[in-house]
Design a protein around this motif. Structure first.
Motif, PDB file in Angstrom:
ATOM      1  N   GLY A  63       0.877  -1.257  -0.043  1.00 29.80           N
ATOM      2  CA  GLY A  63       0.089   0.161  -0.142  1.00 29.80           C
ATOM      3  C   GLY A  63       0.821   1.344  -0.071  1.00 29.80           C
ATOM      4  N   VAL A  64       0.562   2.227  -0.908  1.00 35.93           N
ATOM      5  CA  VAL A  64       1.327   3.489  -0.743  1.00 35.93           C
ATOM      6  C   VAL A  64       0.231   4.696  -0.831  1.00 35.93           C
ATOM      7  N   ILE A  65       0.529   5.726  -0.035  1.00 36.39           N
ATOM      8  CA  ILE A  65      -0.195   6.767  -0.070  1.00 36.39           C
ATOM      9  C   ILE A  65       0.462   8.030  -0.969  1.00 36.39           C
ATOM     10  N   LEU A  66      -0.044   8.601  -1.819  1.00 38.20           N
ATOM     11  CA  LEU A  66       0.582   9.671  -2.720  1.00 38.20           C
ATOM     12  C   LEU A  66       0.035  10.940  -2.285  1.00 38.20           C
ATOM     13  N   LEU A  67       1.232  11.794  -1.901  1.00 38.95           N
ATOM     14  CA  LEU A  67       0.821  13.238  -1.289  1.00 38.95           C
ATOM     15  C   LEU A  67       1.640  14.120  -2.219  1.00 38.95           C
ATOM     16  N   PRO A  68       1.215  15.223  -2.408  1.00 39.78           N
ATOM     17  CA  PRO A  68       1.874  16.377  -3.343  1.00 39.78           C
ATOM     18  C   PRO A  68       3.323  16.608  -2.850  1.00 39.78           C
ATOM     19  N   GLY A  69       4.138  16.916  -3.651  1.00 35.48           N
ATOM     20  CA  GLY A  69       5.739  16.952  -3.266  1.00 35.48           C
ATOM     21  C   GLY A  69       5.788  18.612  -2.457  1.00 35.48           C
ATOM     22  N   ASN A  70       4.998  19.381  -3.013  1.00 34.86           N
ATOM     23  CA  ASN A  70       5.330  20.799  -2.127  1.00 34.86           C
ATOM     24  C   ASN A  70       4.521  20.778  -0.725  1.00 34.86           C
ATOM     25  N   ALA A  71       5.114  21.267   0.251  1.00 33.62           N
ATOM     26  CA  ALA A  71       4.490  21.512   1.220  1.00 33.62           C
ATOM     27  C   ALA A  71       3.219  22.354   1.220  1.00 33.62           C
ATOM     28  N   SER A  72       3.151  23.386   0.399  1.00 37.23           N
ATOM     29  CA  SER A  72       2.207  24.229   0.261  1.00 37.23           C
ATOM     30  C   SER A  72       0.996  23.842  -0.198  1.00 37.23           C
ATOM     31  N   GLN A  73       0.988  22.525  -0.803  1.00 32.84           N
ATOM     32  CA  GLN A  73      -0.185  21.713  -1.233  1.00 32.84           C
ATOM     33  C   GLN A  73      -0.461  20.531  -0.541  1.00 32.84           C
ATOM     34  N   GLN A  74       0.242  20.418   0.422  1.00 32.24           N
ATOM     35  CA  GLN A  74       0.046  19.037   1.249  1.00 32.24           C
ATOM     36  C   GLN A  74      -1.302  18.745   1.423  1.00 32.24           C
ATOM     37  N   LEU A  75      -2.143  19.597   1.827  1.00 34.26           N
ATOM     38  CA  LEU A  75      -3.691  19.361   2.190  1.00 34.26           C
ATOM     39  C   LEU A  75      -4.700  19.200   0.872  1.00 34.26           C
ATOM     40  N   THR A  76      -3.966  19.381  -0.108  1.00 35.70           N
ATOM     41  CA  THR A  76      -4.874  19.421  -1.333  1.00 35.70           C
ATOM     42  C   THR A  76      -5.321  18.067  -1.908  1.00 35.70           C
ATOM     43  N   PHE A  77      -4.593  17.117  -1.638  1.00 38.22           N
ATOM     44  CA  PHE A  77      -5.076  15.609  -1.944  1.00 38.22           C
ATOM     45  C   PHE A  77      -4.248  14.542  -1.437  1.00 38.22           C
ATOM     46  N   LYS A  78      -4.892  13.357  -1.300  1.00 46.12           N
ATOM     47  CA  LYS A  78      -4.192  11.954  -1.069  1.00 46.12           C
ATOM     48  C   LYS A  78      -4.929  11.169  -1.844  1.00 46.12           C
ATOM     49  N   LEU A  79      -3.832  10.138  -2.439  1.00 41.14           N
ATOM     50  CA  LEU A  79      -4.361   9.101  -3.116  1.00 41.14           C
ATOM     51  C   LEU A  79      -3.788   7.841  -2.776  1.00 41.14           C
ATOM     52  N   LYS A  80      -4.618   6.891  -2.545  1.00 38.27           N
ATOM     53  CA  LYS A  80      -4.256   5.593  -2.092  1.00 38.27           C
ATOM     54  C   LYS A  80      -3.987   4.896  -3.467  1.00 38.27           C
ATOM     55  N   GLY A  81      -2.880   3.828  -3.316  1.00 39.99           N
ATOM     56  CA  GLY A  81      -2.327   2.832  -4.479  1.00 39.99           C
ATOM     57  C   GLY A  81      -1.582   1.912  -3.967  1.00 39.99           C
ATOM     58  N   VAL A  82      -1.369   0.859  -4.901  1.00 40.40           N
ATOM     59  CA  VAL A  82      -0.698  -0.241  -4.590  1.00 40.40           C
ATOM     60  C   VAL A  82       0.372  -0.503  -5.488  1.00 40.40           C
ATOM     61  N   PHE A 136       4.889   4.613   1.908  1.00 43.50           N
ATOM     62  CA  PHE A 136       4.790   3.124   1.882  1.00 43.50           C
ATOM     63  C   PHE A 136       4.091   2.826   3.144  1.00 43.50           C
ATOM     64  N   ASP A 137       3.207   1.673   3.165  1.00 38.00           N
ATOM     65  CA  ASP A 137       2.903   1.026   4.215  1.00 38.00           C
ATOM     66  C   ASP A 137       4.065   0.327   5.125  1.00 38.00           C
ATOM     67  N   ARG A 138       4.275   1.117   6.266  1.00 37.16           N
ATOM     68  CA  ARG A 138       5.677   0.378   7.128  1.00 37.16           C
ATOM     69  C   ARG A 138       5.459  -0.752   7.575  1.00 37.16           C
ATOM     70  N   GLN A 139       4.310  -1.056   7.667  1.00 37.12           N
ATOM     71  CA  GLN A 139       4.033  -2.553   8.261  1.00 37.12           C
ATOM     72  C   GLN A 139       4.677  -3.639   7.115  1.00 37.12           C
ATOM     73  N   ALA A 140       4.271  -3.277   6.069  1.00 34.92           N
ATOM     74  CA  ALA A 140       4.557  -4.189   4.954  1.00 34.92           C
ATOM     75  C   ALA A 140       6.121  -4.036   4.296  1.00 34.92           C
ATOM     76  N   LEU A 141       6.643  -2.884   4.486  1.00 35.53           N
ATOM     77  CA  LEU A 141       7.787  -2.433   3.815  1.00 35.53           C
ATOM     78  C   LEU A 141       8.254  -1.063   4.562  1.00 35.53           C
TER      79      LEU A 141
END
Length: 144
Positions: A48-67, A94-99
């Motif tokens: 499992g992976v969570i995708l976040l914007p790279g810029n700190a100013s955009q950190q709260l604009t989206f969060k997307l889950k993937g594999v 990354f899911d720290r429990q898995a990797l």
């Protein structure tokens, strides 16, 4: 010599030897050869992976889950339900429990449609990561 002479000379068909060498080169472009030329060995693993914007100013604009589909020291491929922007910078959590990997900054280098609700994105990490021993237990996927 006119511009048309230049165009004619540069657009000529390759001679037989050139054409033969081009075909030989195409014949060498097998999947195995491409994998050998990659910089890093890939490991096929679903994490499992969570995708976040790279810029700190955009950190709260989206969060997307993937594999993940695979991962290497230099990058990974991830399956998402929505497309992401090629060329943009992202944080991958990354899911720290898995990797057990830290938050990783990466650039999206490709994104392709798999089906209407699935997009495969390829990422290049800004800094090579050290894959834990547990990741090596995954099935190999070739080079990176």
């Amino acid at each position: 010599m006119s511009m048309f002479d230049d165009l004619e000379r540069n657009s000529r068909a390759p001679n037989t030897d050139e054409a033969f060498h081009m075909l030989q080169e195409l014949g060498r472009n097998t999947t195995d050869e491409i994998r050998r030329q990659r910089a890093h060995f890939r490991i096929a693993v679903k994490i499992g992976v969570i995708l976040l914007p790279g810029n700190a100013s955009q950190q709260l604009t989206f969060k997307l889950k993937g594999v993940t589909g695979d991962i290497s020291e230099g990058g990974c491929s991830v399956l998402f339900p929505l497309p992401i922007q090629v060329g943009d910078l992202y944080r991958l959590q990354f899911d720290r429990q898995a990797l057990d990997l830290p938050l990783t900054f990466a650039r999206c280098v490709r994104c392709r449609l798999i089906r209407e609700d699935a997009f495969e994105a390829g990422f290049a990490f800004f800094k090579t990561i050290c894959l834990p021993e547990s990741a090596a237990a995954g099935a190999p996927a070739g080079g990176d």
